[in-house]
Scaffold this active site. Structure first.
Site, PDB file in Angstrom:
ATOM      1  N   ARG A 118       0.754  -1.353  -0.145  1.00  0.00           N
ATOM      2  CA  ARG A 118       0.029  -0.110   0.101  1.00  0.00           C
ATOM      3  C   ARG A 118       0.777   1.286  -0.078  1.00  0.00           C
ATOM      4  O   ARG A 118       1.833   1.445   0.576  1.00  0.00           O
ATOM      5  CB  ARG A 118      -0.803   0.099   1.173  1.00  0.00           C
ATOM      6  CG  ARG A 118      -2.122  -1.138   1.221  1.00  0.00           C
ATOM      7  CD  ARG A 118      -2.966  -1.286   2.424  1.00  0.00           C
ATOM      8  NE  ARG A 118      -3.890  -2.191   2.157  1.00  0.00           N
ATOM      9  CZ  ARG A 118      -3.958  -3.565   2.171  1.00  0.00           C
ATOM     10  NH1 ARG A 118      -2.706  -4.050   2.611  1.00  0.00           N
ATOM     11  NH2 ARG A 118      -4.794  -4.348   1.897  1.00  0.00           N
TER      12      ARG A 118
ATOM     13  N   HIS B 204      -0.897  -2.558  -4.250  1.00  0.00           N
ATOM     14  CA  HIS B 204      -0.297  -3.469  -5.527  1.00  0.00           C
ATOM     15  C   HIS B 204      -0.168  -2.440  -6.828  1.00  0.00           C
ATOM     16  O   HIS B 204      -0.291  -2.943  -7.657  1.00  0.00           O
ATOM     17  CB  HIS B 204      -0.808  -4.574  -5.612  1.00  0.00           C
ATOM     18  CG  HIS B 204      -0.621  -5.497  -4.470  1.00  0.00           C
ATOM     19  ND1 HIS B 204       0.487  -5.639  -3.595  1.00  0.00           N
ATOM     20  CD2 HIS B 204      -1.605  -6.326  -3.943  1.00  0.00           C
ATOM     21  CE1 HIS B 204       0.235  -6.330  -2.574  1.00  0.00           C
ATOM     22  NE2 HIS B 204      -0.842  -6.927  -2.862  1.00  0.00           N
TER      23      HIS B 204
ATOM     24  N   HIS C 108       3.677 -12.490  -5.296  1.00  0.00           N
ATOM     25  CA  HIS C 108       2.389 -12.781  -4.750  1.00  0.00           C
ATOM     26  C   HIS C 108       1.877 -14.264  -4.652  1.00  0.00           C
ATOM     27  O   HIS C 108       0.797 -14.427  -4.486  1.00  0.00           O
ATOM     28  CB  HIS C 108       1.515 -11.565  -4.889  1.00  0.00           C
ATOM     29  CG  HIS C 108       0.481 -11.179  -3.670  1.00  0.00           C
ATOM     30  ND1 HIS C 108      -0.183 -12.268  -3.024  1.00  0.00           N
ATOM     31  CD2 HIS C 108      -0.138  -9.996  -3.415  1.00  0.00           C
ATOM     32  CE1 HIS C 108      -0.945 -11.672  -1.984  1.00  0.00           C
ATOM     33  NE2 HIS C 108      -1.049 -10.156  -2.465  1.00  0.00           N
TER      34      HIS C 108
ATOM     35  N   ASP D  68      -2.131  -9.780   8.154  1.00  0.00           N
ATOM     36  CA  ASP D  68      -2.170  -9.084   7.049  1.00  0.00           C
ATOM     37  C   ASP D  68      -0.893  -8.086   7.324  1.00  0.00           C
ATOM     38  O   ASP D  68      -1.402  -6.755   7.227  1.00  0.00           O
ATOM     39  CB  ASP D  68      -3.311  -8.435   6.424  1.00  0.00           C
ATOM     40  CG  ASP D  68      -3.240  -7.954   5.142  1.00  0.00           C
ATOM     41  OD1 ASP D  68      -2.360  -7.905   4.422  1.00  0.00           O
ATOM     42  OD2 ASP D  68      -4.238  -7.893   4.555  1.00  0.00           O
TER      43      ASP D  68
ATOM     44  N   GLU E  70       5.248 -12.235   1.267  1.00  0.00           N
ATOM     45  CA  GLU E  70       5.593 -11.226   0.264  1.00  0.00           C
ATOM     46  C   GLU E  70       7.026 -10.627   0.655  1.00  0.00           C
ATOM     47  O   GLU E  70       6.958  -9.774   1.754  1.00  0.00           O
ATOM     48  CB  GLU E  70       4.464 -10.503  -0.263  1.00  0.00           C
ATOM     49  CG  GLU E  70       3.168 -11.164  -0.783  1.00  0.00           C
ATOM     50  CD  GLU E  70       1.995 -10.238  -0.313  1.00  0.00           C
ATOM     51  OE1 GLU E  70       1.875  -9.265  -0.924  1.00  0.00           O
ATOM     52  OE2 GLU E  70       1.275 -10.596   0.527  1.00  0.00           O
TER      53      GLU E  70
HETATM   54  C1  GLA Z   1      -1.498  -8.276   0.253  1.00  0.00           C
HETATM   55  C2  GLA Z   1      -2.348  -7.165   1.036  1.00  0.00           C
HETATM   56  C3  GLA Z   1      -3.704  -7.766   1.472  1.00  0.00           C
HETATM   57  C4  GLA Z   1      -4.505  -7.962   0.145  1.00  0.00           C
HETATM   58  C5  GLA Z   1      -3.543  -9.133  -0.626  1.00  0.00           C
HETATM   59  C6  GLA Z   1      -4.251  -9.177  -1.935  1.00  0.00           C
HETATM   60  O1  GLA Z   1      -1.102  -9.456   0.905  1.00  0.00           O
HETATM   61  O2  GLA Z   1      -1.560  -6.885   2.387  1.00  0.00           O
HETATM   62  O3  GLA Z   1      -4.390  -6.764   2.213  1.00  0.00           O
HETATM   63  O4  GLA Z   1      -4.802  -7.088  -0.545  1.00  0.00           O
HETATM   64  O5  GLA Z   1      -2.342  -8.433  -1.081  1.00  0.00           O
HETATM   65  O6  GLA Z   1      -5.631  -9.336  -1.858  1.00  0.00           O
END
Ligand code: GLA
Length: 359
Positions: free
Chosen positions: A87, A112, A186, A258, A323
């Site tokens: 982000r 992304h 990813h 997350d 990631e």
């Molecule tokens: C990353 C983001 C998540 C989500 C995924 C895709 O991991 O941090 O919040 O958006 O990508 O769905």
């Protein structure tokens, strides 16, 4: 693992993009090592087929059955994310006193890289030879202003299979004007096999003493918070599901995990960041990276409505992502390791996903 033979690549046509350009699928193999399929559209890892402890092979990455699925992808299943993974707050940043505006696609923020990101581009593929045999190089020249980012960015990504069977992803990028760069892959993993239910009993170990807590829209607050005494402490192996619904504010905001973790050790050095074990199948995934951070995401937004490549529903928490990256929103966070790339400099990142087995 018998990977003594040199790495080989098989290439085949895989359909066309919406504008009629030819797409190919490349399958890397090396003796008994996992086989890896990658497409020139979006640089998606389409499959990783790996043996379990009995030698039975299964595809351990989520994805779609054909190119049409990837053309309509909204989950980033295995894609090559750029120019900026994760982000950027308020869809913009200031660099050298100039403000750049990006496309917002996650509320007010950019996720992304917005709708024109690298996942949605056709890459130029080349089979190149290196010390491990044949490798796949994908290249893409992103014009200045694409997605709102400054600078013409020339990116090359080389996928190869190391002697021990590890999938090595080497990224390089150069620019003709100052810009920001943060590339990752990813892949969504389920070590029991794609579509085989939730990954809550997989055990995770993270080489991280701290993570970057976020606000409710998953933008880092700027703090590096020690994991000690929190559900984010994976310094010793713990089942992913053990604390995933804890009454912890950060867990609640992420709807599970997350979050970006700070990888111990020196950025630039290839070092272990994460190890995941599925005791049932015996499969183990180790992730090594040169990056300062790693986003651990537990598929919290999956809802069982997407049917995967073999027709099975992809349920909530039916996969995990690791990631490797610079921290989210670094362009707006001066205290985070810098993501600025200037002309004459080379951006580099290397990540290795190594699958193996435990007894
Ligand atoms: C990353 C983001 C998540 C989500 C995924 C895709 O991991 O941090 O919040 O958006 O990508 O769905």
């Amino acid at each position: 693992m018998n990977a003594n033979a040199a790495s080989r690549i098989e290439r085949r046509p895989w359909g066309k993009t919406k504008s009629g350009e030819a797409v190919e699928l490349f399958t890397l193999s090396r003796g008994g090592a996992p086989t890896v399929a990658i497409t020139s559209y979006g640089g998606f890892i389409v499959s990783i087929v790996a043996p379990d402890r009995t030698g039975a092979r299964a595809d351990v990455t989520l994805g779609y059955k054909d190119l049409a699925g990837y053309l309509g992808d909204g989950s980033y299943f295995g894609c090559l994310v750029g120019r900026y993974a994760n982000r950027i707050a308020k869809a913009g940043f200031t660099l050298d006193d100039k403000r750049y505006t990006l496309a917002a696609n996650d509320g007010p923020n950019t996720l992304h890289s917005g709708p024109d990101g690298f996942c949605r581009q056709l890459w130029t593929p080349d089979v190149v030879s290196g010390k491990d045999g044949e490798a796949l190089q994908l290249s893409y020249v992103s014009p200045a202003g694409e997605g709102g980012f400054p600078g013409t960015l020339t990116t090359k990504v080389v996928y190869s299979l190391r002697e021990d069977g590890g999938l090595v992803i080497d990224y390089t990028a150069t620019t003709d004007a100052p810009t920001v760069v943060n590339l990752t892959n990813h892949a969504y993993f389920n070590l029991a096999g794609e579509g085989e239910g939730a990954i809550l009993d997989h055990e995770l170990q993270l080489e991280s003493d701290a993570y970057t807590p976020t606000d409710a829209r998953l933008i880092p607050t700027g703090e590096l918070r020690p994991v000690e005494g929190t559900p984010f402490d994976f310094r010793k192996p713990v089942a992913i599901g053990a604390r995933i619904d804890a009454a912890d504010e950060q867990i609640q905001m992420g709807h599970g995990y997350d979050h970006n973790f700070v990888v111990r050790g020196t950025p630039g050095a290839l070092r272990l960041a994460a190890r995941v074990v599925d005791k049932k199948s015996g499969r183990v995934l180790e992730t090594f990276t040169t990056e300062p951070g790693i986003q651990f995401y537990t598929g919290n937004f999956m809802d069982g409505k997407t049917l995967g490549k073999s027709g099975k529903p992809y349920v909530k928490r039916g996969a995990f992502c690791l990631e490797t990256q610079h921290y989210p929103d670094s362009p707006n966070q001066p205290a985070f390791p810098s993501t600025v790339l200037r002309p004459g400099r080379i951006y580099r990142q290397t990540t290795v996903y190594k699958l193996g087995v435990v007894k």
